[in-house]
Design a protein around this motif. Structure first.
Motif, PDB file in Angstrom:
ATOM      1  N   LEU A 375       0.854  -1.185   0.000  1.00 63.74           N
ATOM      2  CA  LEU A 375       0.000   0.000   0.000  1.00 63.74           C
ATOM      3  C   LEU A 375       0.890   1.235   0.000  1.00 63.74           C
ATOM      4  O   LEU A 375       1.660   1.458   0.937  1.00 63.74           O
ATOM      5  N   PHE A 390      -5.569  -2.649  10.740  1.00 67.31           N
ATOM      6  CA  PHE A 390      -4.409  -3.543  10.663  1.00 67.31           C
ATOM      7  C   PHE A 390      -4.561  -4.813  11.495  1.00 67.31           C
ATOM      8  O   PHE A 390      -3.750  -5.721  11.403  1.00 67.31           O
ATOM      9  N   LEU A 398       0.062  -7.103   5.275  1.00 67.17           N
ATOM     10  CA  LEU A 398       0.886  -6.052   4.671  1.00 67.17           C
ATOM     11  C   LEU A 398       2.372  -6.347   4.836  1.00 67.17           C
ATOM     12  O   LEU A 398       2.833  -6.701   5.920  1.00 67.17           O
ATOM     13  N   LEU A 401       4.124  -0.672   3.730  1.00 70.42           N
ATOM     14  CA  LEU A 401       3.178   0.413   3.940  1.00 70.42           C
ATOM     15  C   LEU A 401       3.932   1.727   3.850  1.00 70.42           C
ATOM     16  O   LEU A 401       4.825   2.000   4.646  1.00 70.42           O
ATOM     17  N   ALA A 415      -0.691  -0.946  14.084  1.00 68.82           N
ATOM     18  CA  ALA A 415       0.242  -0.802  12.957  1.00 68.82           C
ATOM     19  C   ALA A 415       1.644  -1.240  13.350  1.00 68.82           C
ATOM     20  O   ALA A 415       2.462  -1.563  12.476  1.00 68.82           O
ATOM     21  N   ILE A 421       4.999  -7.226   8.144  1.00 68.80           N
ATOM     22  CA  ILE A 421       5.489  -5.972   7.592  1.00 68.80           C
ATOM     23  C   ILE A 421       7.014  -5.979   7.487  1.00 68.80           C
ATOM     24  O   ILE A 421       7.718  -6.354   8.420  1.00 68.80           O
TER      25      ILE A 421
END
Length: 784
Positions: A375, A390, A398, A401, A415, A421
């Protein structure tokens, strides 16, 4: 002075269950110049969302994402330290890159006009067999979107047929008004009318629709100016046209025309290509709005429109493209909010909306995109708090980001709990407050928190992020000592802590990061004490910035062990003593900054070994001795600033060999003698400052060869004679200071003519008593 490039490579292998592609996420660029800027000013730097003319070249934490898809460099990542980009391999015209398991729509013949905006699905000729019975569509898989059945009135009968190609197109696709003379639709129709295609033949109808749609697209996008338009003729089957790939049934499944000099608008007739899986038009010059009919491409899996000049709002009809896995509209001029309909695209894996002028809040509907792993909202005008999207059932998958360069004000703690991530890029927002202590990010490799308004201490728990490769918390309001737990980050290759208020001693534990650390920025803080000798253990270090602290110490000789160093910045740190001779071991050094200290002694002869030097800043110290050591061997030198010292002797004639110099500052020293005429060989020079010395003799006329010169400061010397009229050849000159010398005569008209160009400051000794007659000076002094 910051200017170097730091990069890190991260390889990610993930795309979809049907086709796993590998992308490369490439580094970022730091580009701020921080000289002459105090900390309070720097802290208030914010990105203007209105300055579109500047944002294309704006440094980012990474190179923009599309680089991995083959996007042009800007920058431009992504990247901005300001760039990264991580996604599938560059698209090609080879159909092999299209997932083999992608569904395709089966044709069914029609002859009767469609009463609404939907398109008839008609068969295309199969080259192996002249006639093919209509194929009954296979049952849809569970959870898949089945094609909308055509209205009953579209069922063909043996007696029904279109009377002409034009009538067929009006009934199927295009309004009659579109065929006005000269329009793309008119030009496409005229070409089709020269073909042997029969609109009353169901086997020709599909090719008519495809050919017409593509030829309309061709004319609407300045096809005659494309870099490559080979095959785009009605006389050839569309499947051999450049940029087109077809399936075994001759249905178009990919239109790939990236970097092909397309201009104009995307026509609404694009909707006829209903079997298309990939539309890639990136890096062209397309403009106008995105037609709402784009939503009719319900089979599309990749929509790639990045790096064009498209504008308007992203149409809400995009929510109809429910098979879309990649949406790339970055680097355009789209404005308005993200349509909430994006939440309908549950198969999306990558969303790239970077470098636009979009505004509004972060839509909660994005939380429904559970397959999303990339994203990128970099450099828009989004604001407000980011909702909790999230956690479980949200964007838990994800990997990348990037919401940098926006105006977001808050971020949920979830997050910082994303297990997958790998790159978390939050720089240039307005979060404020302390950093969360709980960071459960086991896969995190890149953490960019530059200029976010964070305050308080850097939590010791950051040492638990053991996969971290790059950490950037620059330009915040962080305080306290640097946690020694940073030494646990053994994979770290870039550590940027500058432009904060960290205090205490520089931790010696940083020396244990020797194996991988290549970039260390701890400048512009409030560190005290010494430069720990353990820093010398960082033998792989390429950039070391410690300047703008209050160390009040000597330069450790162990720095000479850092043989990989290309940039060393120790300016404004209250350093004392001599420059150690061991500096000569840094043979790769390109940048040497030690200005604004209390260094003394002569310039070490070992400096002559640093033949790669490009920038030398030693001004505002107490250095003495001759200048020769900094002149002869440095053919790559672009800036030499040694003003405000106690240097003696003459300006050596070898200065003329420094033909790449753009800036030479020798002001406020004890230099003497006549200026060598070889100065005229420095034709790239922009600034020449020799003020406050004891130079004598006449000003050499060869100054007139320095046609790029903008600043010439010869004031406060012992120059005599007339001002050479050849200075009038330097048409870019903006500042000319010749006052407090022993010059005589009149200023020539050629010099005065410069006042009609760029010259805004011109000062000579034309006061009382008059030594120089000048009718065009901006200031007069009373002479020596």
């Amino acid at each position: 002075m910051r200017f170097h490039i730091a990069s890190t490579l991260i390889t990610i292998s993930l795309w979809s269950n049907e086709s796993r592609l590998e992308g490369v996420f490439a580094g970022y660029v730091e580009g701020e110049t921080r000289k002459s800027m105090d900390k309070p000013v720097l802290r208030k730097i914010r990105v203007s969302m209105q300055d579109r003319s500047a944002h294309k070249d704006k440094p980012r934490e990474k190179t923009v994402i599309s680089n991995i898809f083959g996007k042009k460099s800007s920058a431009p990542s992504i990247s901005p330290s300001e760039p990264p980009s991580v996604l599938p391999q560059k698209e090609t015209n080879n159909p092999s890159h299209i997932p083999s398991l992608m569904p395709s729509l089966q044709p069914s013949p029609i002859t009767t006009p469609a009463p609404d905006d939907s398109l008839p699905t008609v068969p295309l000729p199969v080259t192996a067999e002249p006639t093919v019975a209509p194929i009954t569509p296979a049952p849809a898989e569970v959870g898949s979107i089945s094609p909308t059945p055509a209205p009953a009135t579209l069922e063909p009968t043996p007696t029904e047929s279109s009377s002409s190609i034009k009538d067929f197109l009006i009934a199927s696709l295009t309004d009659s008004d579109s065929f006005e003379t000269g329009t793309p639709q008119y030009l496409a129709l005229k070409e089709l009318e020269t073909s042997n295609l029969d609109p009353s033949d169901p086997s020709d109808q599909g090719e008519i629709l495809q050919s017409y749609s593509l030829k309309t697209f061709y004319h609407a996008t300045s096809g005659d100016d494309w870099n490559d338009s080979s095959g785009w003729s009605i006389e050839e089957p569309v499947c051999v046209w450049f940029g087109i790939s077809c399936d075994s049934n001759q249905q178009i499944e990919a239109l790939v025309l990236d970097e092909n000099n397309l201009g104009g608008n995307i026509p609404s007739e694009i909707r006829a290509l209903t079997s298309m899986l990939t539309l890639n038009l990136k890096r062209n010059e397309l403009e106008g709005t995105l037609p709402t009919q784009i939503g009719k491409l319900e089979s599309l899996m990749e929509l790639i429109l990045s790096s064009n000049f498209l504008t308007g709002q992203v149409p809400t009809e995009i929510g109809e493209m429910t098979k879309l896995s990649r949406l790339s509209t970055g680097d355009n001029f789209f404005f308005g909010s993200i349509p909430t309909e994006i939440g309908e695209l549950t198969k999306l894996e990558a969303v790239e909306l970077y470098l636009n002028a979009q505004t509004g809040t972060f839509p909660t509907q994005i939380g429904a995109l559970t397959n999303l792993w990339y994203l990128d909202l970099y450099y828009n005008g989004f604001d407000g708090g980011i909702p909790d999207v999230f956690g479980d059932g949200g964007l838990k998958n994800l990997q990348v980001l990037d919401i940098s360069y926006n105006a977001f004000t808050s971020l949920p703690e979830s997050a910082f709990q994303l297990q997958s991530i790998e790159s978390l890029i939050l720089s240039y927002n307005q979060f404020l407050g302390p950093l969360p202590k709980s960071m459960n990010l086991p896969s995190l490799e890149n953490l960019y928190l530059r200029n976010c308004g964070f305050n308080g201490r850097l939590p010791a728990e950051i040492g638990l992020l053991t996969a971290l490769v790059e950490l950037n918390v620059e330009n915040n309001d962080l305080t306290g000592e640097i946690p020694t737990e940073l030494s646990l980050l053994q994979n770290l290759d870039t550590l940027r802590l500058g432009l904060n208020y960290f205090d205490g001693a520089i931790p010696s534990e940083l020396g244990v990061l020797a194996e991988n650390l290549e970039t260390l920025f701890i400048d512009d803080n409030a560190f005290t004490g010494t430069i720990p000798t353990e820093v010398g253990l960082l033998s792989n270090l390429i950039e070391l910035y410690i300047g703008d602290n209050d160390l009040s110490t000597t330069i450790p000789t162990e720095l000479g062990l850092m043989v990989s160093l290309t940039a060393l910045s120790l300016d404004n740190t209250a350093l004392k003593g001599a420059i150690p001779t061991e500096i000569g071991e840094m043979r790769k050094l390109e940048v040497l900054e030690m200005a604004g200290n209390e260094l003394s002694g002569t310039l070490p002869s070992e400096l002559a070994k640093l033949e790669r030097l490009e920038i030398v800043e030693l001004y505002d110290n107490y250095l003495s001795g001759p200048l020769n050591v900094l002149v002869d061997p440095f053919e790559n030198l672009t800036r030499l600033e040694v003003g405000y010292n106690e240097l003696t002797g003459t300006l050596p004639v070898e200065v003329g060999l420094l033909n790449k110099l753009t800036g030479l500052d020798l002001g406020y020293n004890l230099l003497t003698g006549v200026l060598p005429t070889e100065l005229g060989l420095l034709t790239d020079l922009v600034e020449l400052k020799l003020y406050l010395n004891y130079f004598n003799g006449t000003i050499p006329s060869e100054i007139g060869s320095m046609t790029k010169l903008e600043t010439l400061e010869f004031d406060n010397n012992l120059f005599m004679g007339q001002i050479p009229p050849e200075i009038g050849k330097v048409t870019l000159l903006a500042k000319l200071y010749l006052d407090y010398n022993e010059l005589t005569g009149s200023v020539s008209n050629s010099i005065c003519d410069l006042r009609e160009l760029e010259l805004v400051e011109f000062v000579v000794d034309c006061g009382d008593p008059v030594e120089v007659i000048c009718d065009c000076c901006t200031g007069c002094t009373d002479g020596a």
